[in-house]
Design a protein around this motif. Structure first.
Motif, PDB file in Angstrom:
ATOM      1  N   UNK A 123      43.993 -50.402  54.399  1.00 28.79           N
ATOM      2  CA  UNK A 123      42.960 -49.919  53.481  1.00 28.79           C
ATOM      3  C   UNK A 123      43.543 -49.085  52.351  1.00 28.79           C
ATOM      4  N   UNK A 124      44.498 -48.234  52.689  1.00 30.45           N
ATOM      5  CA  UNK A 124      45.145 -47.405  51.669  1.00 30.45           C
ATOM      6  C   UNK A 124      45.961 -48.266  50.710  1.00 30.45           C
ATOM      7  N   UNK A 125      46.624 -49.296  51.240  1.00 31.04           N
ATOM      8  CA  UNK A 125      47.395 -50.191  50.368  1.00 31.04           C
ATOM      9  C   UNK A 125      46.470 -50.938  49.421  1.00 31.04           C
ATOM     10  N   UNK A 126      45.296 -51.349  49.910  1.00 30.46           N
ATOM     11  CA  UNK A 126      44.338 -52.062  49.058  1.00 30.46           C
ATOM     12  C   UNK A 126      43.839 -51.150  47.937  1.00 30.46           C
ATOM     13  N   UNK A 127      43.526 -49.905  48.264  1.00 28.73           N
ATOM     14  CA  UNK A 127      43.071 -48.947  47.248  1.00 28.73           C
ATOM     15  C   UNK A 127      44.181 -48.722  46.224  1.00 28.73           C
ATOM     16  N   UNK A 128      45.402 -48.579  46.693  1.00 29.08           N
ATOM     17  CA  UNK A 128      46.534 -48.383  45.789  1.00 29.08           C
ATOM     18  C   UNK A 128      46.719 -49.587  44.871  1.00 29.08           C
ATOM     19  N   UNK A 129      46.631 -50.784  45.445  1.00 22.66           N
ATOM     20  CA  UNK A 129      46.792 -52.005  44.641  1.00 22.66           C
ATOM     21  C   UNK A 129      45.730 -52.077  43.544  1.00 22.66           C
ATOM     22  N   UNK A 130      44.492 -51.800  43.899  1.00 20.68           N
ATOM     23  CA  UNK A 130      43.412 -51.845  42.908  1.00 20.68           C
ATOM     24  C   UNK A 130      43.608 -50.756  41.857  1.00 20.68           C
ATOM     25  N   UNK A 131      44.041 -49.589  42.282  1.00 23.41           N
ATOM     26  CA  UNK A 131      44.273 -48.499  41.330  1.00 23.41           C
ATOM     27  C   UNK A 131      45.374 -48.862  40.348  1.00 23.41           C
ATOM     28  N   UNK A 132      46.440 -49.472  40.841  1.00 21.91           N
ATOM     29  CA  UNK A 132      47.528 -49.892  39.960  1.00 21.91           C
ATOM     30  C   UNK A 132      47.047 -50.961  38.984  1.00 21.91           C
ATOM     31  N   UNK A 133      46.293 -51.943  39.495  1.00 18.64           N
ATOM     32  CA  UNK A 133      45.768 -53.010  38.630  1.00 18.64           C
ATOM     33  C   UNK A 133      44.881 -52.421  37.535  1.00 18.64           C
ATOM     34  N   UNK A 134      43.990 -51.528  37.931  1.00 21.45           N
ATOM     35  CA  UNK A 134      43.053 -50.938  36.972  1.00 21.45           C
ATOM     36  C   UNK A 134      43.746 -50.010  35.979  1.00 21.45           C
ATOM     37  N   UNK A 135      44.967 -49.574  36.301  1.00 24.72           N
ATOM     38  CA  UNK A 135      45.688 -48.704  35.377  1.00 24.72           C
ATOM     39  C   UNK A 135      46.278 -49.478  34.193  1.00 24.72           C
ATOM     40  N   UNK A 136      46.307 -50.803  34.289  1.00 24.79           N
ATOM     41  CA  UNK A 136      46.820 -51.630  33.196  1.00 24.79           C
ATOM     42  C   UNK A 136      45.725 -51.855  32.167  1.00 24.79           C
ATOM     43  N   UNK A 137      46.082 -51.785  30.891  1.00 27.25           N
ATOM     44  CA  UNK A 137      45.095 -52.127  29.864  1.00 27.25           C
ATOM     45  C   UNK A 137      45.117 -53.651  29.653  1.00 27.25           C
ATOM     46  N   UNK A 138      44.176 -54.163  28.891  1.00 27.42           N
ATOM     47  CA  UNK A 138      44.058 -55.610  28.706  1.00 27.42           C
ATOM     48  C   UNK A 138      45.333 -56.233  28.150  1.00 27.42           C
TER      49      UNK A 138
ATOM     50  N   UNK B 180      48.430 -55.165  28.474  1.00 31.74           N
ATOM     51  CA  UNK B 180      49.465 -55.175  29.516  1.00 31.74           C
ATOM     52  C   UNK B 180      49.213 -56.293  30.521  1.00 31.74           C
ATOM     53  N   UNK B 181      47.958 -56.474  30.893  1.00 30.00           N
ATOM     54  CA  UNK B 181      47.631 -57.564  31.826  1.00 30.00           C
ATOM     55  C   UNK B 181      47.961 -58.918  31.211  1.00 30.00           C
ATOM     56  N   UNK B 182      47.534 -59.116  29.968  1.00 31.02           N
ATOM     57  CA  UNK B 182      47.791 -60.389  29.290  1.00 31.02           C
ATOM     58  C   UNK B 182      49.282 -60.668  29.177  1.00 31.02           C
ATOM     59  N   UNK B 183      50.037 -59.627  28.881  1.00 32.43           N
ATOM     60  CA  UNK B 183      51.484 -59.772  28.716  1.00 32.43           C
ATOM     61  C   UNK B 183      52.157 -60.171  30.031  1.00 32.43           C
ATOM     62  N   UNK B 184      51.697 -59.614  31.125  1.00 33.85           N
ATOM     63  CA  UNK B 184      52.329 -59.863  32.414  1.00 33.85           C
ATOM     64  C   UNK B 184      51.831 -61.131  33.097  1.00 33.85           C
ATOM     65  N   UNK B 185      50.649 -61.600  32.718  1.00 38.41           N
ATOM     66  CA  UNK B 185      50.019 -62.718  33.416  1.00 38.41           C
ATOM     67  C   UNK B 185      49.825 -63.933  32.520  1.00 38.41           C
ATOM     68  N   UNK B 186      50.739 -64.128  31.601  1.00 38.73           N
ATOM     69  CA  UNK B 186      50.613 -65.249  30.681  1.00 38.73           C
ATOM     70  C   UNK B 186      50.697 -66.574  31.445  1.00 38.73           C
ATOM     71  N   UNK B 187      49.775 -67.477  31.130  1.00 40.51           N
ATOM     72  CA  UNK B 187      49.740 -68.789  31.780  1.00 40.51           C
ATOM     73  C   UNK B 187      50.718 -69.746  31.104  1.00 40.51           C
ATOM     74  N   UNK B 188      51.319 -70.593  31.917  1.00 44.20           N
ATOM     75  CA  UNK B 188      52.148 -71.660  31.352  1.00 44.20           C
ATOM     76  C   UNK B 188      51.204 -72.727  30.787  1.00 44.20           C
ATOM     77  N   UNK B 189      51.740 -73.605  29.979  1.00 42.57           N
ATOM     78  CA  UNK B 189      50.921 -74.697  29.439  1.00 42.57           C
ATOM     79  C   UNK B 189      50.387 -75.574  30.565  1.00 42.57           C
TER      80      UNK B 189
END
Length: 73
Positions: free
Chosen positions: A15-30, A32-41
């Motif tokens: 449960x603590x790991x899940x909260x941490x994961x969500x907190x880390x994800x939510x700490x990224x701005x749009x 940063x997310x786009x830059x890290x999660x770019x889709x291949x063609x």
């Protein structure tokens, strides 16, 4: 030798790991997310294909509850 912070964090209860994961994800701005999660063609083409298939036959979709139970089953 100092311990690796990730090793220590992975020892947390689930449960603590899940909260941490969500907190880390939510700490990224749009950007940063786009830059890290770019889709291949290829990935983009597959998503477009699946979306078109869904639009053509919306009843072909499977509810998440069914998918989840199959994965757990």
């Amino acid at each position: 030798m100092p311990s690796n912070p990730l090793t220590e964090l992975l020892k947390l209860p689930p449960g603590d790991r899940a909260v941490l994961a969500m907190s880390l994800w939510e700490s990224l701005n749009d950007d940063e997310r786009d830059e890290q999660l770019e889709l291949s063609e290829a990935d983009r083409a597959e998503l477009d294909r699946r979306w078109a298939e869904h639009l053509n036959d919306p009843a072909s979709g499977v509810p998440w509850s069914v998918v989840r139970s199959k994965l757990r089953g």
